[in-house]
Design an enzyme around this catalytic site. Structure first.
Site, mmCIF file in Angstrom:
data_model
loop_
_atom_site.group_PDB
_atom_site.id
_atom_site.type_symbol
_atom_site.label_atom_id
_atom_site.label_comp_id
_atom_site.label_asym_id
_atom_site.label_seq_id
_atom_site.Cartn_x
_atom_site.Cartn_y
_atom_site.Cartn_z
ATOM 1 N N LYS A 3 11.857 -9.254 -30.909
ATOM 2 C CA LYS A 3 12.543 -9.409 -29.616
ATOM 3 C C LYS A 3 13.319 -8.147 -29.243
ATOM 4 O O LYS A 3 13.228 -7.663 -28.121
ATOM 5 C CB LYS A 3 13.528 -10.600 -29.664
ATOM 6 N N ARG B 34 20.165 -20.075 -28.087
ATOM 7 C CA ARG B 34 19.664 -20.479 -29.399
ATOM 8 C C ARG B 34 19.854 -21.971 -29.655
ATOM 9 O O ARG B 34 19.413 -22.463 -30.695
ATOM 10 C CB ARG B 34 20.414 -19.720 -30.482
ATOM 11 N N ARG C 231 13.603 -3.673 -42.705
ATOM 12 C CA ARG C 231 13.987 -2.927 -41.513
ATOM 13 C C ARG C 231 15.324 -2.193 -41.646
ATOM 14 O O ARG C 231 16.218 -2.628 -42.361
ATOM 15 C CB ARG C 231 13.971 -3.823 -40.272
ATOM 16 N N ARG D 58 21.208 -4.099 -41.802
ATOM 17 C CA ARG D 58 22.097 -5.216 -41.488
ATOM 18 C C ARG D 58 22.412 -6.017 -42.739
ATOM 19 O O ARG D 58 21.510 -6.310 -43.526
ATOM 20 C CB ARG D 58 21.427 -6.126 -40.451
ATOM 21 N N ARG E 256 18.414 -18.219 -41.538
ATOM 22 C CA ARG E 256 18.250 -17.917 -40.105
ATOM 23 C C ARG E 256 16.979 -18.561 -39.561
ATOM 24 O O ARG E 256 16.939 -19.053 -38.438
ATOM 25 C CB ARG E 256 18.264 -16.395 -39.896
#
Ligand code: AMP
Length: 215
Positions: free
Chosen positions: A13, A88, A127, A161, A172
């Site tokens: 996203k 969400r 990432r 992160r 998550r």
């Protein structure tokens, strides 16, 4: 134009939102980015959100909806909005309807990035981003052309992160399945949902989004 990019963590996203920003001059409204900025700045919102985010759970609906409302208020009325990571929950979807109406906006498209969850865990744990310009990279898919140097700005500082570890990612994903996926029918009933294959190459996903927006 106002669009929602919907999909589990790591679906792409943020990457696609950034491309829309560059190509169309739209604005990316990422509640995750706003919350991370609040945590970094040590604001009351940040202090409340920090531990929740580290566990991979959802921050309160009131907090995130207030952040979105404030961003839209600060934006020019002609600038398109890309909602990334918001709404969400069902309560957030309702709040967004009210917020958009108050700003004289309407939702044009909900684009759902369809992805394989197991592949996502690998994608997320690999990432990292440039600490200076925010360019995104991945250990497996997209390393800097020159090791340790950002392709875009030349910085040698990168960051990961704290919630991109496997255990938090699993939480998550579970939150997405339990609370976020159920909001899709709200938008399906309005006929504005478009599904695309989020496992395709980044450029192909961008092309698929452009085709939808051109339609
Ligand atoms: P993201 O960058 O979208 O993956 O968000 C990172 C974390 O911020 C999430 O795991 C949540 O803890 C929190 N967060 C971001 N957006 C929302 C939202 N719309 N509602 C609740 N919590 C959120």
């Amino acid at each position: 134009m106002n669009i929602i990019l919907l999909g589990p963590p790591g679906a792409g996203k943020g990457t696609q939102a950034q491309r829309l920003v560059e190509r169309r001059g739209m604005r990316q409204l990422s509640t995750g980015d706003m919350l991370r900025a609040a945590v970094k700045a040590g604001t009351p919102v940040g202090l409340e959100a920090k531990a929740v985010m580290e566990r991979g759970e959802l921050v309160s609906d009131e907090i995130v909806s207030r952040l979105i409302d404030a961003e839209l208020t600060a934006m020019g009325a002609d600038t398109g909005a890309i909602f990334d990571g918001y709404p969400r929950t069902e309560a957030q979807a309702q709040a967004l309807d009210e917020i958009l109406a108050a700003h004289g906006r309407k939702l044009d498209y909900v684009i759902e990035l369809d992805v394989n969850e197991d592949a996502l865990v690998e994608r997320i744990t690999g990432r990292f981003t440039c600490a200076n310009c925010g360019e995104g990279y991945n250990d497996d898919y997209k390393r800097p052309a020159q090791l340790g140097v950002c392709d875009r700005c030349g910085s040698t500082e990168f960051k990961r992160r704290p919630d991109d570890n496997e255990q938090t990612v699993r939480t998550r994903m579970a939150e997405y399945r339990a609370k976020t996926a159920p909001i899709l029918p709200i938008y399906e009933a309005r006929g504005i949902v478009h599904q695309i294959n989020g496992m395709a190459e980044i450029d192909q996903v961008t092309q698929a989004i452009e085709t939808i927006l051109a339609g």
